[in-house]
Design a protein around this motif. Structure first.
Motif, PDB file in Angstrom:
ATOM      1  N   GLY A 128       0.813  -1.229   0.000  1.00 46.93           N
ATOM      2  CA  GLY A 128       0.000   0.000   0.000  1.00 46.93           C
ATOM      3  C   GLY A 128       0.833   1.260   0.000  1.00 46.93           C
ATOM      4  N   ALA A 129       2.115   1.145  -0.297  1.00 43.84           N
ATOM      5  CA  ALA A 129       3.001   2.315  -0.246  1.00 43.84           C
ATOM      6  C   ALA A 129       2.570   3.363  -1.267  1.00 43.84           C
ATOM      7  N   ASP A 130       2.514   4.589  -0.808  1.00 40.08           N
ATOM      8  CA  ASP A 130       2.157   5.716  -1.681  1.00 40.08           C
ATOM      9  C   ASP A 130       3.112   6.863  -1.392  1.00 40.08           C
ATOM     10  N   LEU A 131       4.128   6.952  -2.193  1.00 38.54           N
ATOM     11  CA  LEU A 131       5.133   7.998  -1.992  1.00 38.54           C
ATOM     12  C   LEU A 131       5.055   9.049  -3.108  1.00 38.54           C
ATOM     13  N   ALA A 132       3.816   9.365  -3.537  1.00 40.49           N
ATOM     14  CA  ALA A 132       3.659  10.389  -4.576  1.00 40.49           C
ATOM     15  C   ALA A 132       4.192  11.731  -4.115  1.00 40.49           C
ATOM     16  N   LEU A 133       4.179  11.929  -2.788  1.00 35.81           N
ATOM     17  CA  LEU A 133       4.696  13.194  -2.273  1.00 35.81           C
ATOM     18  C   LEU A 133       6.183  13.346  -2.575  1.00 35.81           C
ATOM     19  N   ALA A 134       6.888  12.224  -2.669  1.00 40.03           N
ATOM     20  CA  ALA A 134       8.303  12.290  -3.030  1.00 40.03           C
ATOM     21  C   ALA A 134       8.468  12.824  -4.449  1.00 40.03           C
ATOM     22  N   ASP A 135       7.538  12.424  -5.349  1.00 42.48           N
ATOM     23  CA  ASP A 135       7.576  12.965  -6.710  1.00 42.48           C
ATOM     24  C   ASP A 135       7.366  14.479  -6.707  1.00 42.48           C
ATOM     25  N   GLU A 136       6.370  14.916  -5.916  1.00 44.14           N
ATOM     26  CA  GLU A 136       6.099  16.354  -5.849  1.00 44.14           C
ATOM     27  C   GLU A 136       7.288  17.093  -5.261  1.00 44.14           C
ATOM     28  N   HIS A 137       7.885  16.500  -4.237  1.00 40.43           N
ATOM     29  CA  HIS A 137       9.051  17.118  -3.610  1.00 40.43           C
ATOM     30  C   HIS A 137      10.192  17.263  -4.635  1.00 40.43           C
ATOM     31  N   ALA A 138      10.400  16.257  -5.443  1.00 39.35           N
ATOM     32  CA  ALA A 138      11.456  16.316  -6.453  1.00 39.35           C
ATOM     33  C   ALA A 138      11.182  17.415  -7.475  1.00 39.35           C
ATOM     34  N   LEU A 139       9.910  17.551  -7.918  1.00 42.36           N
ATOM     35  CA  LEU A 139       9.572  18.564  -8.909  1.00 42.36           C
ATOM     36  C   LEU A 139       9.721  19.980  -8.356  1.00 42.36           C
ATOM     37  N   VAL A 140       9.301  20.132  -7.098  1.00 45.39           N
ATOM     38  CA  VAL A 140       9.410  21.463  -6.496  1.00 45.39           C
ATOM     39  C   VAL A 140      10.866  21.859  -6.352  1.00 45.39           C
ATOM     40  N   ARG A 141      11.705  20.898  -5.882  1.00 49.92           N
ATOM     41  CA  ARG A 141      13.119  21.203  -5.724  1.00 49.92           C
ATOM     42  C   ARG A 141      13.773  21.517  -7.083  1.00 49.92           C
ATOM     43  N   LEU A 142      13.361  20.826  -8.115  1.00 48.88           N
ATOM     44  CA  LEU A 142      13.888  21.104  -9.438  1.00 48.88           C
ATOM     45  C   LEU A 142      13.456  22.496  -9.900  1.00 48.88           C
ATOM     46  N   ASP A 143      12.209  22.863  -9.650  1.00 55.97           N
ATOM     47  CA  ASP A 143      11.697  24.172 -10.023  1.00 55.97           C
ATOM     48  C   ASP A 143      12.388  25.287  -9.249  1.00 55.97           C
ATOM     49  N   GLN A 144      12.791  24.982  -7.994  1.00 54.92           N
ATOM     50  CA  GLN A 144      13.414  25.999  -7.148  1.00 54.92           C
ATOM     51  C   GLN A 144      14.917  26.119  -7.378  1.00 54.92           C
TER      52      GLN A 144
END
Length: 687
Positions: free
Chosen positions: A76-92
């Protein structure tokens, strides 16, 4: 940071014998872990300007996601937040090392907290916690690397689209094609450029692209107008019905979502780019990040393309100007050339090249002295340097070349003008231009004309002088005949006509002689002497009255009318003015003569009623040999009367010889008045 044993709450002092799950540990210590992580991040970057992303943003949610994953297991692992974190860091603007360091510090904070925590983890929980952290790091790093690679590929394709320096509109279309190929969910894309207060669609691809071109919206109007004003990326859903979307084409093609990004270079707003989708109500974070990244880079490309467009336009205009200049240089019959600061020829037409005796191409890059005979160079070169030094033109300078310099052409006379050539702003001096005209034939014609004029003046003088003797004989004979007592009335009238005609001819000869003297450079001679102007004018009018008994000649005087003048010339002036008034005035109207003494001058006025002087004749009324022209279709006295036209010219010349002046006013209501100002002392002219 407080140690666990100093805490007084029950949560901080759990029973040691009960094993603790890793998920419970993360939830129980979430606030402390976040605080320690934030302090550790600040300590790691001491001396570096703090980035907004160092603050707590995704970490609170990420810890909860880790806890949920530990509870639910891998299934049941859901680490979609890690994807969002990666995109935000890339954008920043983070790099991969900074992203990994965040998780490394988080792991360190978790392990340090576990060591100080009194309640042990259940068997296998630490291993599970380590595994979840590892998978989170791997997923974040993978997503970060994938999107970074995707961005780099898109930016590389954008850079390739600019290599040939395309015009702005071509560049915009190419960049939009890169966007469409890089984001599969995009069905339409366009760029609106800021033109004044309007955003105009300059490029569009995908759905509605052809019809969108050229449409416009005002700043602040609709989604794209709001994006431009706020300079913030924005999006809307249900674009086909949302009132904020004002481009008609975006409604007509049935788009479900539209997203706009400002195009900015430095502090300058260039326009707005938009994405549209007909298959989705929104775009993925990765697609939006890629679009924003591309728009950031596009601003510099667009500005560069604009500058290249201006450069191309300037180059075309320069080539057009040069073509016009070359056409002008070749078409003009004058010799023309342009020289730089070192007096080297930059451009020369065929005419001047023929004058110099060399082809035009032989002049280019060579100096003025190299292309001229030494005699001409020694004469002209100092003048050229003076023009460059002072920035003042040398106008219509004439010089002659002896036959030895131009054996085939003989002696030639040239007129040359040198003028400075400045920058468009007028500040800097670029060089000089020169215009050379062969005036040899002009000078020859001028000399021939002058000889003809001199001959005419001499002929008039001789003729006028030689006519006096037979005219005096005619006058004396007529006077003797008039004294005879046996003449009948018709015979007496004939003798009187002879006397009047002889007198008129005498005045005409006098005018001719005076005119000849003025043109031959001698001027009209005057012999000033003390006299009373009123007395001379009254005596002159009495003589004129005898010759014109049918016309009343009225006279009045006032003030001091004494001074130094030539009495014969004064009588000549009055006689010419009265004769002119009698000739052009009304047939039965009187001619008024008034002499008035003033402070510095004595004013002589002659006034008559009748047809006024035509306005077009007034500016040249004192010219010799003038040909009056009537202003109306009716025949005027100025059309009917024919004479040499020297009377008023002589009046003007005599007044000037005395230091005075003549004025004339003429109208239908007031009549015609001539005023002659006689200064009491020569040179006391008043203007």
């Amino acid at each position: 940071m407080l140690e666990p044993e100093t805490r007084s709450t029950k949560r901080d002092e759990p029973e040691r014998e009960t094993p603790l799950r890793a998920s419970d540990f993360l939830r129980a210590n979430r606030e402390e872990l976040l605080t320690e992580w934030e302090h550790a991040m600040h300590a790691l970057h001491i001396g570096v300007r703090e980035k907004p992303s160092w603050l707590l943003d995704h970490m609170p949610g990420l810890l909860l996601a880790l806890a949920d994953t530990l509870e639910q297991g891998d299934q049941g692992a859901d680490l979609a937040l890690a994807d969002e974190h990666a995109l935000v860091r890339l954008d920043q603007g983070f790099d991969l090392g900074e992203v990994v360091s965040e998780f490394a510090l988080l792991r360190k904070c978790v392990l340090r907290r576990l060591e100080a925590w009194p309640q042990p983890l259940a068997p296998g929980e630490l291993e599970r916690l380590e595994g979840v952290l590892d998978r989170t790091v791997v997923r974040t790093v993978q997503r970060f690397a994938e999107e970074r690679q995707r961005s780099l590929q898109a930016l590389d394709r954008m850079a390739q689209a600019t290599l040939d320096g395309p015009p702005v509109d071509v560049l915009l279309a190419r960049l939009l094609n890169v966007v469409m190929e890089s984001t599969l969910s995009v069905d339409a894309a366009g760029v609106l450029m800021l033109e004044g207060t309007q955003l105009v669609v300059r490029a569009a691809v995908g759905l509605g692209g052809d019809t969108a071109l050229g449409s416009s919206v005002a700043l602040g109007q609709g989604l794209v107008g709001e994006v431009a004003v706020k300079r913030e990326a924005m999006g809307v859903r249900s674009a086909s019905t949302d009132a904020r979307v004002v481009l008609p084409v975006l409604r007509e093609v049935g788009l479900l979502a539209v997203y706009g990004v400002p195009l900015v270079e430095g502090t300058r707003l260039l326009g707005v780019a938009y994405l549209g989708s007909r298959t989705s109500f929104g775009f993925s974070d990765a697609d939006l990040l890629l679009f924003r990244t591309m728009c950031q880079r596009a601003g510099a490309y667009i500005l560069q393309a604009r500058l290249q467009d201006l450069e191309r336009a300037a180059r075309v205009e320069a080539q057009r100007s040069l073509a016009l200049l070359d056409a002008l240089l070749e078409a003009t019959p004058m010799g023309m050339a342009y020289l730089d600061h070192e007096l080297r020829y930059l451009r020369i037409n065929q005419t001047l090249a023929d004058i110099n005796g060399f082809p035009p191409e032989d002049h280019l890059g060579r100096t003025f002295r190299q292309m001229q005979p030494p005699e001409v160079a020694d004469l002209m070169e100092p003048l050229l340097w003076r023009v460059l030094r002072t920035g003042e033109p040398l106008q219509a300078f004439e010089f002659a070349t002896p036959p030895a310099l131009v054996p085939k052409k003989g002696r030639h006379i040239w007129q040359v003008t040198f003028y400075p050539v400045r920058e468009p702003t007028g500040a800097g001096l670029l060089g000089m231009g020169c215009v050379v005209v062969d005036i040899t034939q002009h000078k020859q014609a001028e000399a021939a004309l002058q000889r003809a004029v001199d001959f005419r003046e001499q002929l008039l003088a001789v003729l006028g002088h030689d006519l006096r003797n037979p005219l005096n004989a005619i006058s004396a004979s007529a006077f003797q005949l008039a004294r005879a007592e046996d003449l009948e009335a018709p015979e007496r009238r004939a003798v009187e006509r002879i006397r009047k005609s002889a007198g008129r001819m005498g005045r005409m000869i006098t005018d001719i002689l005076d005119f000849a003297r003025s043109k031959l450079g001698e001027g009209i001679p005057v012999s000033p002497q003390p006299m009373n102007l009123a007395d001379v004018c009254q005596a002159t009018l009495e003589e004129l009255q005898v010759s014109h008994p049918g016309r009343p000649l009225l006279f009045e005087s006032s003030g001091d009318t004494s001074g130094d003048w030539d009495p014969d010339r004064v009588a000549q002036v009055l006689g010419n003015l009265v004769s002119n008034a009698l000739q052009h005035g009304g047939g039965d109207t009187p001619v008024h003569t008034h002499v008035r003494g003033e402070a510095h001058d004595v004013l002589l006025e002659v006034h008559n009623r009748g047809e006024p002087i035509p306005p077009e004749l007034l500016p040249r009324i004192f010219d010799p040999f003038k040909t009056p022209v009537a202003t109306s279709e009716s025949t005027s006295t100025y059309q009917k009367q024919r004479s040499l036209g020297l009377g008023l010219f002589i009046v003007h010349q005599i007044a000037r010889a005395h230091g005075g002046r003549v004025e004339v006013r003429s109208s239908e209501e007031e009549g015609t008045t001539f005023r002659v100002y006689w200064p009491r002392a020569k040179g006391a002219l008043r203007t």
